[in-house]
Design a protein around this motif. Sequence first.
Motif, PDB file in Angstrom:
ATOM      1  N   THR A 100       9.803 -31.221 -33.360  1.00  0.00           N
ATOM      2  CA  THR A 100       9.568 -29.804 -33.067  1.00  0.00           C
ATOM      3  C   THR A 100      10.413 -28.945 -34.005  1.00  0.00           C
ATOM      4  OG1 THR A 100      11.310 -29.662 -31.399  1.00  0.00           O
ATOM      5  CG2 THR A 100       9.121 -30.328 -30.641  1.00  0.00           C
ATOM      6  N   PRO A 101       9.896 -27.805 -34.411  1.00  0.00           N
ATOM      7  CA  PRO A 101      10.656 -26.928 -35.316  1.00  0.00           C
ATOM      8  C   PRO A 101      12.008 -26.498 -34.742  1.00  0.00           C
ATOM      9  CG  PRO A 101       8.368 -26.239 -35.234  1.00  0.00           C
ATOM     10  CD  PRO A 101       8.538 -27.304 -34.188  1.00  0.00           C
ATOM     11  N   GLN A 102      12.069 -26.260 -33.423  1.00  0.00           N
ATOM     12  CA  GLN A 102      13.334 -25.837 -32.804  1.00  0.00           C
ATOM     13  C   GLN A 102      14.396 -26.928 -32.927  1.00  0.00           C
ATOM     14  OE1 GLN A 102      14.284 -22.966 -31.739  1.00  0.00           O
ATOM     15  NE2 GLN A 102      16.237 -23.597 -30.886  1.00  0.00           N
ATOM     16  N   LYS A 103      14.047 -28.169 -32.663  1.00  0.00           N
ATOM     17  CA  LYS A 103      15.019 -29.266 -32.759  1.00  0.00           C
ATOM     18  C   LYS A 103      15.461 -29.487 -34.199  1.00  0.00           C
ATOM     19  CE  LYS A 103      13.688 -31.749 -28.614  1.00  0.00           C
ATOM     20  NZ  LYS A 103      13.189 -33.001 -28.060  1.00  0.00           N
ATOM     21  N   ILE A 104      14.562 -29.307 -35.129  1.00  0.00           N
ATOM     22  CA  ILE A 104      14.913 -29.443 -36.548  1.00  0.00           C
ATOM     23  C   ILE A 104      15.915 -28.368 -36.940  1.00  0.00           C
ATOM     24  CG2 ILE A 104      14.022 -29.257 -38.903  1.00  0.00           C
ATOM     25  CD1 ILE A 104      11.408 -30.528 -37.794  1.00  0.00           C
ATOM     26  N   ARG A 105      15.687 -27.121 -36.505  1.00  0.00           N
ATOM     27  CA  ARG A 105      16.614 -26.032 -36.818  1.00  0.00           C
ATOM     28  C   ARG A 105      17.989 -26.268 -36.202  1.00  0.00           C
ATOM     29  NH1 ARG A 105      11.870 -22.846 -36.483  1.00  0.00           N
ATOM     30  NH2 ARG A 105      12.178 -22.428 -34.275  1.00  0.00           N
ATOM     31  N   VAL A 106      18.020 -26.748 -34.965  1.00  0.00           N
ATOM     32  CA  VAL A 106      19.299 -27.017 -34.298  1.00  0.00           C
ATOM     33  C   VAL A 106      20.054 -28.121 -35.030  1.00  0.00           C
ATOM     34  CG1 VAL A 106      20.347 -27.932 -32.188  1.00  0.00           C
ATOM     35  CG2 VAL A 106      18.598 -26.161 -32.037  1.00  0.00           C
TER      36      VAL A 106
END
Length: 136
Positions: free
Chosen positions: A55-61
């Motif tokens: 997921t994009p959110q987990k990648i950013r985190v």
Amino acid sequence: MNERLSMMGKNAIFTNIMDMDAESIIDLYKKRNRVEHCFRTINTVDMAFPLYHWTPQKIRVHMFFSLMAYLFLALIYNEIHSHNESVSLISTVGYLKDINLNYAIRGKSVTSKIECKSEISDLIGKTMDMESMIKD
């Protein structure tokens, strides 16, 4: 083989970015190398091992925490390097592992002690003012 030999000294960049000119894309590609170096360094010293996110959110985190780890490591390295030229970015983690924070609790009284196994680790402890950190 002949096709590969004809490409010697040349790079081909394929992208789906259509709203940038060629020079900007090449500059972006060169900056990508810096980011990859950062992740390789962090993975080498086991500060942030590779995780697989979808997921994009987990990648950013994950990227945020990896960047913070790298910046923390670079900050300590720069401080040590100003006192000792022979220290590398990778060896800085080894010196951090040589610092022990010991706490003794008896009732309501807490005492703390910092032990450093090497001269450089002692320098890190003094530079970061760990004495005041553990008392707070």
